[in-house]
Motif scaffolding. Structure first.
Motif, mmCIF file in Angstrom:
data_model
loop_
_atom_site.group_PDB
_atom_site.id
_atom_site.type_symbol
_atom_site.label_atom_id
_atom_site.label_comp_id
_atom_site.label_asym_id
_atom_site.label_seq_id
_atom_site.Cartn_x
_atom_site.Cartn_y
_atom_site.Cartn_z
ATOM 1 N N ASP C 136 0.853 -1.178 0.000
ATOM 2 C CA ASP C 136 0.000 0.000 0.000
ATOM 3 C C ASP C 136 0.894 1.235 0.000
ATOM 4 O O ASP C 136 1.859 1.309 0.745
ATOM 5 C CB ASP C 136 -0.891 0.002 1.246
ATOM 6 C CG ASP C 136 -1.951 1.079 1.151
ATOM 7 O OD1 ASP C 136 -3.063 0.762 0.732
ATOM 8 O OD2 ASP C 136 -1.628 2.232 1.475
ATOM 9 N N ILE C 137 0.547 2.195 -0.896
ATOM 10 C CA ILE C 137 1.425 3.361 -1.036
ATOM 11 C C ILE C 137 1.500 4.166 0.262
ATOM 12 O O ILE C 137 2.533 4.776 0.552
ATOM 13 C CB ILE C 137 0.922 4.257 -2.205
ATOM 14 C CG1 ILE C 137 1.923 5.359 -2.543
ATOM 15 C CG2 ILE C 137 -0.408 4.874 -1.893
ATOM 16 C CD1 ILE C 137 3.048 4.888 -3.375
ATOM 17 N N ASN C 138 0.445 4.103 1.080
ATOM 18 C CA ASN C 138 0.466 4.862 2.340
ATOM 19 C C ASN C 138 1.607 4.393 3.236
ATOM 20 O O ASN C 138 2.320 5.202 3.825
ATOM 21 C CB ASN C 138 -0.857 4.664 3.070
ATOM 22 C CG ASN C 138 -1.951 5.467 2.428
ATOM 23 O OD1 ASN C 138 -1.903 6.682 2.412
ATOM 24 N ND2 ASN C 138 -2.917 4.782 1.858
ATOM 25 N N THR C 139 1.775 3.072 3.327
ATOM 26 C CA THR C 139 2.820 2.540 4.203
ATOM 27 C C THR C 139 4.196 2.967 3.722
ATOM 28 O O THR C 139 5.015 3.455 4.512
ATOM 29 C CB THR C 139 2.757 1.011 4.222
ATOM 30 O OG1 THR C 139 1.411 0.623 4.387
ATOM 31 C CG2 THR C 139 3.606 0.455 5.306
#
Lengths: 142, 81, 256
Positions: C136-139
């Motif tokens: 996930d790009i957020n992580t």
């Protein structure tokens, strides 16, 4: 796919929390343990090296002593041998002298007996010749 | 989705990933060749060379990955659809 | 965001197979306060964090001089990240940064491998699916921003405001590039990790869709290798950036 939302700050927060927690329960104690072990091994190592050094010195000393003792024993052996040789030599010379003396005495005795025998023989020759003379001349004289 | 945009996106994704592999492929080949030369010349430095090589390969690989990300964006999160 | 996709549509006739399916960009949304979050990412990241913390606690519960079992293994891991940090930052200053870089490495590594090794797909969620948190790009952006913060912090702690001298140090002409670098660093860090992990999982998923047995195994192994290398690269780069901001131009140049 690229929807940024509250996950991001939450993730950052819990990551820093994780850093703090792991620092407390993992990095600090284990780093300390490793450092302590390193120190322990280092001191042990130096101690062992010192002990080895000492043992080496002792070995050297004992070897020196051993060499000295061996030399001494050899000296004693050589002395005893020399003494024995000397005694044997002395006894041999003494025996030889004795033998020589006995031989000399026997020779002298032999010589004197020979002399006396000769003189006896001469005396007997004298008497015998007198008797022969008497016997030969006696008839004519008579 | 507009079929023209869809077709263009698929084409762009395919071309994008294809073209973005060329440069890193050449670079990786070059780096690997140089690393092998280095190991042949100095076999005792193999461990260090291998570590550095893997790191460098990962960097070059990431260039392709950027292209892949663009391709994925076009396919799965197309902003023009 | 658009959850339907071209690839998905083209694979629609595969969904008759119950074995696998391809889902990208679908998330389990939770509402926390005013924030929308991706539930499945948080769940897997909590599991990863839980694994790390539990293993660490078990390993250090009874620290012995002669290590065995779990303690031995974790000491190996610690020595590994210590060497990594020492190689990047240098013998003199590496110690305070070991926890950060080590946690970075361990978290990314366990996350990546959990995505490949843990059968997440068996647990079904109402929406989206469980996978490695790092896909996930957020992580990945969160981790990259953490790295940015930490290297700024390192620079400030070492040199105070003199840290900004490094932007104009050789010549002020390069100022825009120096500033741009601060943005490209986290960008490339996060995209590299995100792209690699997502690509791995996608390739495996596509192969599983086509041939569900045995054939995806070599690709999975390659994925494991890549995941490990990416964790190493992320940690190494974080170390390199911290070293860069600690050293800068000037007083310590002659140390090399």
């Amino acid at each position: 796919m690229f929807d940024f939302n509250g996950t991001l700050p939450l993730m950052m927060f819990q990551f820093f929390l994780l850093v703090a927690v792991l620092n407390a329960v993992f990095f600090k104690p284990l780093t300390q343990a490793i450092d302590e072990r390193d120190g322990f091994i280092r001191t042990n190592n130096t101690e062992a090296r010192e002990r080895l050094e000492k043992a080496k010195r002792l070995t050297e000393q004992y070897e020196q002593e051993l060499a000295g003792t061996r030399k001494q024993s050899q000296q004693v052996l050589a002395d005893a041998q020399a003494e024995a040789q000397k005694i044997a030599q002395a006894q041999i010379t003494e025996a030889q002298q004795q033998v020589q003396a006995e031989v000399m005495q026997a020779q002298a005795e032999l010589e004197s007996q020979k002399q006396s025998a000769f003189s006896e023989l001469e005396k007997q020759v004298d008497t015998l010749s007198q008797q022969i003379l008497n016997k030969l001349l006696g008839a004519t004289l008579a | 989705m507009d079929p023209l945009v869809a077709a263009a996106s698929v084409l762009a994704a395919a071309l994008g990933i294809g073209i973005s592999t060329i440069g890193p492929a050449l670079a990786q080949g070059n780096a690997a060749g140089k690393a092998v030369e280095g190991i042949a010349r100095q076999p005792e430095a193999e461990g260090k060379i291998r570590g550095t090589l893997l790191l460098c390969l990962a960097f070059m690989e990431s260039l392709t990955i950027y292209g892949l990300v663009i391709a994925l964006v076009l396919l799965f999160a197309n902003p023009f659809a | 965001m658009h959850h339907s996709s071209l690839l998905l549509d083209s694979f629609n006739w595969f969904t008759a197979l119950p074995l696998a399916s391809l889902e990208v960009g679908q998330h389990l949304y939770w509402q926390i306060g005013g924030l929308k979050v991706h539930g499945q990412v948080l769940i897997t990241s909590w599991i990863v964090i839980g694994i790390l913390v539990i293993v660490s606690v078990l390993a250090t519960r009874k620290v012995e001089r002669i290590p065995s079992g779990l303690q031995n293994f974790m000491e190996y891991a610690l020595e590994f990240v210590r060497d990594l940090t020492k190689n990047q930052i240098g013998e003199k200053e590496y110690r305070p940064w070991v926890p950060f870089i080590g946690t970075l490495f361990l978290f990314i590594f366990v996350s990546n491998w959990s995505g490949a090794l843990f059968p997440w797909k068996l647990i079904s969620l109402p929406e989206g699916e469980l996978a490695a948190p790092t896909n996930d790009i957020n992580t990945t952006v969160a981790l990259a921003l953490c790295t940015s913060f930490v290297y700024f912090y390192a620079g400030f702690r070492k040199k105070g405001l003199g840290y900004f001298r490094k932007y104009i140090e050789p010549t002020p002409v390069l100022l825009p590039i120096a500033i741009l670098e601060d943005f490209t660093k986290p960008l490339s860090l996060s995209f590299r990790l995100f792209g690699n992990i997502l690509a791995d999982e996608l390739v495996v998923a596509v192969l599983v869709l086509l041939v569900p047995l045995i054939v995806p195994l070599p690709v999975m192994l390659l994925g494991l290798f890549t995941s490990g290398i990416q964790a190493l690269v992320f940690a190494t780069l974080a170390g390199a950036y911290i070293h860069e901001s600690l050293e800068g131009h000037g007083d310590e140049e002659e140390a090399h």
